[in-house]
Design an enzyme around this catalytic site. Structure first.
Site, mmCIF file in Angstrom:
data_model
loop_
_atom_site.group_PDB
_atom_site.id
_atom_site.type_symbol
_atom_site.label_atom_id
_atom_site.label_comp_id
_atom_site.label_asym_id
_atom_site.label_seq_id
_atom_site.Cartn_x
_atom_site.Cartn_y
_atom_site.Cartn_z
ATOM 1 N N CYS A 340 0.835 -1.200 0.000
ATOM 2 C CA CYS A 340 0.000 0.000 0.000
ATOM 3 C C CYS A 340 0.875 1.258 0.000
ATOM 4 C CB CYS A 340 -0.980 -0.030 1.166
ATOM 5 S SG CYS A 340 -2.368 1.119 0.995
ATOM 6 N N HIS A 445 -3.556 -5.488 1.244
ATOM 7 C CA HIS A 445 -3.223 -5.843 2.626
ATOM 8 C C HIS A 445 -3.681 -7.265 2.905
ATOM 9 C CE1 HIS A 445 -2.081 -1.850 4.132
ATOM 10 N NE2 HIS A 445 -3.101 -1.348 3.463
#
Length: 491
Positions: A340, A445
């Protein structure tokens, strides 16, 4: 029928509220009850994507996500109606019922209470209408007298629900009985009656030495000490509030050998650090939280995790000299993984024309550019890796699931592509690899929470969350006295 409520309050942050609430969620579920967790307001940059009204998706704190799984319930936004995500020491993004509220984010702290309380009360009432029991977690301490008038997370919730309150304290720090008595004494008289049990957490030593303190405390307050919980060095749940739970965690492999050292760069606004918990269960893996070049020097892997302030954390990383250390590691062929915000840092540039995060040059390890956008991507994702090469080839074809929480959109740098430097897109729009194959960036994630991915990367299985929840539930039977357990079963 309206569900009864058990509320876990603490004498301080870190006393053990979150994991004790998780244990109670599984224990009550094991009694055949419909159970839901609840925390009115959480402050954490560790968030999960869950179901929201109308078939949408939103964010809640990770602790309530895990508590829902322990309760065998579907995680959803009503379980944590207000989430504060710190962006600086004096500023937090406000997420209301799973969605970012710019209006509340701009509002002064104390001014928010009147606006969010109807949502808090409504979410709790709805959960009570649908369940047999709601396990409520407080925040910090209920005796923060400077915040009591604007409280929406501790005793106001307890009063609204008529909750059976458990007050937990960390006895390992010392002063536990004073902390319990002082917290109780600072509460208004009407609220003291809601505290129906004291819990001593993180106890080491001979429990017989506690006497006569619990009885003396009961004489002064009328509240019994209903549980003494031994120190749980590694209870198996992610730590919500802190990174530095170990200087360097390692689970011994065959013959006690360490085969892989993974250094996760712990910048100031690190987010979603809980996704690395499964690495602690991999035999022979040493997990290090790194804040200096020396701490990454001996690593086999360097991981750049998520960030709530990517440009600011990238500036911090450079100030520590970590940029040079990471570049040298990559040049030697060492594995680098960006997740991310970490993915965004690995590229050539961060471009912010909307004032979302900030402009910055990237680390230049992937030929990518990220443009920040006001709209936030929040979704759960199921996908599969394409063909990877080099150090990450074991992930080729692996089906994975996880979640996305980000503002930026990342793409190939056009000028670099024209010059022949092209990133290998191994999941469309979500993951890229450098030409050499040792640097990988992903928006997804939860990679290490996927059992198939862990087996591919390390050839190992780790204890499941269900096994952790079951162990915690067995602990409730061991730690709480029979009278308390019997009373809960009879209700």
């Amino acid at each position: 029928m309206t569900a009864r409520c058990i509320m876990v309050l603490g004498t301080s942050s870190g006393a053990g509220k979150s994991w004790l609430a998780t244990a109670l969620c599984r224990w009550f579920s094991d009694q055949g009850l419909r159970v839901a967790p609840f925390k009115a307001q959480n402050m954490s940059n560790n968030a999960r994507v869950v179901a929201a009204p109308g078939g949408g998706q939103g964010e809640i704190g990770s602790a309530q996500y895990f508590q829902a799984l322990a309760a065998r319930a579907e995680p959803e936004v009503r379980m944590n109606p207000v989430l504060l995500k710190p962006e600086a020491d004096t500023r937090s993004q406000v997420v209301l019922m799973g969605q970012v509220s710019d209006e509340l984010t701009r509002m002064p702290w104390r001014g928010r209470s009147a606006h969010v309380w109807p949502h808090v009360a409504g979410a709790l009432d709805a959960l009570r209408a649908e369940n047999d029991i709601v396990v409520i977690e407080g925040a910090g301490s209920p005796a923060e007298i400077n915040l009591h008038a604007s409280d929406i997370v501790n005793m106001r919730v307890a009063r609204h629900a008529g909750a059976h309150g458990l007050l937990v304290t960390d006895i390992d720090r010392g002063g536990a009985f004073a902390h319990l008595y002082g917290t109780w004494a600072l509460l208004p008289k009407g609220e003291r009656a809601l505290i129906q049990g004291f819990v001593l957490n993180k106890f080491r030593g001979d429990a017989a030495l506690l006497a006569p303190a619990p009885e003396m405390l009961r004489e002064r307050t009328g509240v019994p000490t209903v549980a003494t919980i031994p120190m749980q060095w590694r209870h198996g749940l992610p730590e919500e509030d802190g990174v530095f739970d170990d200087a360097g965690h390692v689970r011994a492999g065959a013959g006690g050998a360490v085969h892989t050292t993974v250094a996760v760069v712990a910048y100031p606004r690190i987010s979603n650090l809980d996704e690395f918990q499964p690495l602690k269960g991999v035999p022979g893996l040493r997990l290090v939280w790194a804040r200096s070049p020396a701490e990454v020097a001996a690593a086999d892997w360097i991981v750049l995790p998520g960030s709530k302030a990517t440009a600011a954390d990238l500036a911090w990383l450079r100030a520590q000299g970590l940029d040079a250390a990471i570049a040298a590691h990559a040049a030697r062929g060492g594995r680098v993984l960006g997740i991310c915000g970490g993915l965004q840092m690995l590229g050539e540039a961060l471009i912010d024309v909307h004032g979302v995060d900030g402009n910055a040059p990237g680390l230049g390890l992937l030929p990518l550019v990220t443009a920040f956008e006001p709209a936030k991507t929040v979704r759960r994702t199921r996908t599969a890796f394409g063909t990877l090469k080099g150090a990450w080839s074991a992930l080729s074809g692996a089906a994975v699931q996880g979640y996305e929480i980000h503002h930026g959109r990342t793409a190939q740098h056009p000028a670099m592509a024209a010059a022949g430097d092209v990133a290998r897109e191994v999941i469309p729009g979500l993951a890229w690899q450098n030409a050499r194959g040792n640097v990988l960036g992903v928006y997804l994630h939860g990679l290490f929470e996927d059992a198939a991915a862990l087996r591919a990367l390390f050839g190992a299985d780790v204890p499941t969350l269900d096994a952790v929840f079951d162990r915690l539930a067995r602990g409730v039977d061991e730690w709480f006295d029979a009278a308390w357990r019997g009373a809960q079963r009879r209700r």
